[in-house]
Every structure is written in C-alpha cells, then in structure tokens.
Design an enzyme around this catalytic site. Structure first.
Site, PDB file in Angstrom:
ATOM      1  N   ASP A 129       5.425   4.640   2.853  1.00  0.00           N
ATOM      2  CA  ASP A 129       5.481   3.226   2.955  1.00  0.00           C
ATOM      3  C   ASP A 129       6.903   2.894   2.535  1.00  0.00           C
ATOM      4  OD1 ASP A 129       4.263   4.192   0.477  1.00  0.00           O
ATOM      5  OD2 ASP A 129       4.625   2.341  -0.183  1.00  0.00           O
ATOM      6  N   GLU A 151       2.667   3.553  -2.155  1.00  0.00           N
ATOM      7  CA  GLU A 151       3.345   3.616  -3.571  1.00  0.00           C
ATOM      8  C   GLU A 151       4.080   2.607  -3.921  1.00  0.00           C
ATOM      9  OE1 GLU A 151       6.453   4.539  -6.255  1.00  0.00           O
ATOM     10  OE2 GLU A 151       6.835   3.635  -4.589  1.00  0.00           O
TER      11      GLU A 151
HETATM   12 ZN   LIG Z   1       9.638   5.427  -3.635  1.00  0.00          ZN
END
Ligand SMILES: [Zn+2]
Length: 552
Positions: free
Chosen positions: A148, A215
C-alpha cells in the site's frame, strides 16, 4: 597462636588486595571511553560466480530499462489506503480489489519467482510467499515490504511535476506515489529473486517474502506475522528485514548507513472533557474549550525527559559520529564518548542532540497534538471537547510512564476547575471522583511499547552490516572506504511491530542512495534515483547468498 594470627592477617591482606583490584578493574572498565563498534565488509563465498550478474544489475542499460518498466507498472497499479478504510476486507471486497490487481501484476511480472514459491494469501490481500529451502533445520529468512501507499491530496496535484501515478522516468529518477515508500523495495526484492533463480540459485534456507497491505494506516488488517507464528512457531525465523533506517547519509561529515535496530513505541491518546451545557448568554468564566486550551498549553510546555543510554541504539550512532566526525566540536565528542559513565558528560550529549542538532526525537519521547473537536453551535456552551495526541515513546520509557506523565501534566488544570478525572488505561480507573463541574477522561486508543533491541554483536549483525559495506565499498563504488555502519533508532513505525515474536534479529533498512526523507516519502514529487533502486537489488541479492551460507 602466633602462626595462626600471621595466617589470618595474611588472608585478610590477600583478600583485601583481591577485592580492591576487582573494584579497581571494574571501575576502570566502566569508565573506559566507549568506541564505535567496528564493522567490516562481508561477501558470500560464491561471490565470483555471481559477480557478472551483480555487475549486470548495476551497469547494464537493458537491465536498467527493464527495471524502470517494472517500477512504472507498480506505480500505475494504484494501492492507496486511507484511515477510514473499511476495517474488514469482507465489508467491501470491491474496495479492496485494487490489491487483487497488484498481486496479478506481480504474478505476470515475476514468473520465475512465482514458479519457485508458494503464495499464501493471509486476510485476503496479505501476501506471504514461501521459497522452500533444502535444509529444514535452518530458520527461514523473512524479507518484507508493503503493497500500500499513502494517497495524494487533490489539493497538491498541481505541484507535482510528474503525474503521481505515471511512474515517469527522466533518465535519472523515477517519480510517483509509493516509489520510495516502498514499492521500490517490494519490486526490488522480487527482481533480486528472479536474478538469483536465473543464476541457478536454490536456497538451503527457506526464504519468506511477507507483504502487508495497510502499513500506512498502522496495519490493523495485517495478519501475516500471526499466520507465520502459527505455522512456524515463536522465535522460528533467522532474521526479519523491512523498510526503514537511513542509508548513505552524511552526518556531521561522516558517511553513514544507519539501519534501525529498534523502533520507538507508539500511542494515540484522547483527552475528553465533558462539562454542563447551557445557553451562551449566561456562560461560566471558562468553557470546556477554554479549559482544554489550558491543558494544551501545559502539555506543550512540558517536555519529556531526555536520555542517552545504551538502551537506545542511537547511542552507538552518535558514538560513531563523535569518533569519526571532522565537524563535531571536540568538547562534545569527548562528552559523547564519556556519556556512558559521566553524568555531566551525558547531560551535555543529550542537550547537544536535543537542542543544538534539533533532534530531540532521538533522545526522548515526543508528543504531537493533532486533532481537536468540540462545540456544536455559536449560542450553546460546548458540552464535549475531544483532543487526540500522538506520542512516540523513547526506548527508556513505557506506555505507563508516558501516560503517568501526561496525567501529572494536566492534573493541576483538572484541580483548578474542580473536575473529575478518569483513565481507561489498564481497565477504567477513577483517579478523581466525578464532579458536577465536569469530568476529564484519558482514553488510550492504541499503544505499543518500544521494540526490543536487535543484537548488534555476532554473526547475524556481521553478515548484515558487512553486506552493506561490501555493496557500497566494493561493488557500487569500488575501493572506496570510510562508510560507517552503525545501529540507529526508527522514529517511525513499520510492520515489524507484529514480528517481535518471530526473531530478535529485526533490521529496518532500505538500501539505496537516499535516506527516505530526501525522497519525499509521503510528499509531493516522491521519487527515487534509478541507481538507488539498482543498489537495492544488489544488496538483497548478496544478502540472500550470504545468509544462505551460514548455519546460524
Ligand atoms: Zn513504508
């Protein structure tokens, strides 16, 4: 009698001598000036049979162009995540299907890698690839990245010199959202694997690739580590390597690579103030917004204490800077090198890092007041005010110590306005009984303590730090010297926070030319120099070979 007396006196004298010499040698040892731990190049014994491939990765125009295309495709396959994304993937399969597309891209781009690994999808879009080694007695190596990226604000679009999702390449740099954080790392890991496979490498030690998909919003959906722990057990991995750290930065005139060997703790905390409402025509002297304002003033006036101890890997980073810097004032150098045993010197070192260098976040917990809401109408007294602050917890502190400090800071304001006080930390606790004037509640939304320290002595560290030396001093810039590899502290957090049970050897390090912050990670015109990306591939390639040779 005479004889025995002489013997006793003799024993006492000898005993005293031993005790004194022990005390003397101990205090000499503890007073010794500390030294920057030496690291030296390490390369795999099979280096010569891979040298041509490593050289191709670094210097071949064809390889470079093919690599650019892979990065561009990864940038064009958008994978932004937002704080208010649906928590459960099941709640909106369509929304999360962008990660399906990203995985399809990987599959079509890295056929050799897919042919050698088994893919396990964890919580739908967490990707865990297992490249089975021939020797199951060796602990697997875990290589990480996240799929992501943060979004791009529409308000900043006009400031991008290149469309953030075009992956433009100007012959030197590749631009785009997520290129530096951390699609370059994810793609580079797989490029290194493809090259190893093309070169007939098949591992003795199992290699696991673990890629999360949220994340950038803290990883609440990331179950990869949990899955690995269930399958392999606690302390079952050789090492974990994820993004982070600082590479090739010049710190006070010293060229340094500073992998993160720990990470500060993290806490989101709300302070909620509830007071009686009413008509604004007959207000009290202070509304809850005013009282909250006073709390904010107190919170911002109060600083967390500074520390300069060996619990924080930055201790060694600064010892290395002090030892090698041509710029640091000699009095400061002396203080840093003596800070382990001399309190005054320790104070000078802490102040230097905090005040002179403006890097207080390295030596203390920090807080940032980030969100405030309260009040609903111009002629109605606010009944509810809520403040959200983010705290990063120093290695020497715990979630409890920072919560206690925050309570102690706002307590005088609570008392001044005769408020009740409660905290929901460690189960709801009433700290001061509920009062008619209003009540204050501290709510810990999420928190985790500082990460355990990765050992920086022994074979694991020698191979890791040695590979950095070899890549940069022998391959990228042949025969160069003077690179200092020192452990450091990650001020931000990574997905590694879920991997603590799997190994104590966790490295947060992104090879390449630029420390992340200069690559405009999360910012406008995010980019990486293409050379940087090639270094990264070479690093993973060599590190895998070296780790595969060791029997640790
Ligand atoms: Zn990162």
């Amino acid at each position: 009698m005479q004889y025995f007396e002489t013997r006793i006196v003799g024993f006492i004298v000898v005993g005293l001598f031993i005790v004194l010499s022990l005390v003397w040698s101990f205090s000499e040892e503890s007073k010794a000036v500390v030294e920057c731990p030496a690291t030296k190049p390490h390369r795999p014994s099979t280096y010569h049979s891979h040298k041509a491939t490593l050289s191709k990765i670094l210097h071949s125009e064809d390889f470079r162009n093919a690599s650019v295309e892979k990065l561009q495709a990864a940038i064009r396959t958008r994978t932004e995540v937002y704080d208010d994304d649906p928590i459960l993937v099941e709640d909106d399969f369509t929304y999360w299907s962008k990660f399906e597309k990203f995985e399809q891209l990987l599959k079509s781009t890295f056929p050799l890698f897919y042919s050698k690994t088994s893919l396990h999808k964890v919580n739908y879009h967490g990707l865990v690839y297992i490249w089975e080694g021939s020797d199951s007695s060796l602990k697997p190596l875990v290589l990480m990245a996240h799929q992501d990226t943060v979004p791009v604000s529409n308000l900043t679009l006009s400031q991008w010199k290149h469309d953030p999702f075009s992956g433009d390449y100007d012959g030197e740099n590749v631009y785009g959202r997520g290129i530096a954080d951390c699609k370059d790392q994810l793609i580079g890991l797989l490029e290194a694997a493809e090259e190893l496979i093309s070169n007939e490498f098949s591992p003795r030690r199992t290699i696991i690739y673990s890629f999360g998909f949220d994340e950038e919003v803290g990883g609440p959906r990331n179950k990869n580590a949990e899955w690995l722990e269930q399958k392999f057990g606690k302390d079952s991995m050789y090492a974990v390597l994820d993004e982070g750290g600082v590479n090739l930065d010049t710190i006070q005139g010293v060229k340094m690579s500073v992998p993160g060997t720990a990470e500060k703790g993290y806490m989101d905390l709300k302070i909620i103030l509830e007071t009686p409402g009413g008509h604004s025509s007959i207000p009290p002297r202070h509304t809850s917004i005013g009282i909250m304002g006073e709390m904010i003033v107190e919170l911002e006036k109060s600083e967390f204490p500074t520390y300069f101890t060996k619990h924080n890997p930055a201790f060694w980073e600064y010892v290395c800077v002090a030892e090698h810097s041509p710029e640091m004032p000699s009095s400061v150098k002396k203080s840093i090198l003596s800070a382990g045993h001399d309190q005054k010197a320790n104070e000078i070192a802490r102040n230097y890092i905090d005040v002179d260098l403006g890097k207080g976040f390295v030596v203390k917990s920090t807080r940032a007041i980030d969100i405030i809401t309260g009040g609903v109408k111009a002629n109605a007294l606010p009944e509810y005010v809520e403040l959200t602050m983010n705290v990063r917890i120093a290695m020497e502190e715990t979630v409890d110590t920072v919560v206690d400090r925050i309570i102690a800071t706002i307590e005088p304001v609570v008392d001044k306005y005769h408020l009740g006080l409660a905290s929901d930390f460690n189960g709801r606790q009433e700290l001061k009984p509920s009062r008619p004037a209003g009540n204050c509640l501290l709510k810990v939304v999420q928190a985790f303590p500082p990460a355990p320290l990765t050992p920086t002595q022994g074979n694991h560290w020698d191979i890791f730090s040695g590979t950095i030396h070899h890549v940069y001093e022998d391959l990228v810039a042949p025969d160069s010297t003077g690179l200092i590899v020192a452990p450091g502290i990650g001020s931000g957090n990574t997905d590694t926070k879920y991997y603590w049970n799997l190994t104590k050897h966790i490295y947060r390090y992104r090879p390449g030319l630029l420390p992340g912050v200069y690559s405009k990670e999360h910012g406008i015109n995010e980019y990486i120099p293409m050379d940087s990306h090639l270094h990264l591939i070479v690093f993973y390639y060599e590190y895998i070979l070296s780790v595969d040779e060791t029997d640790d």
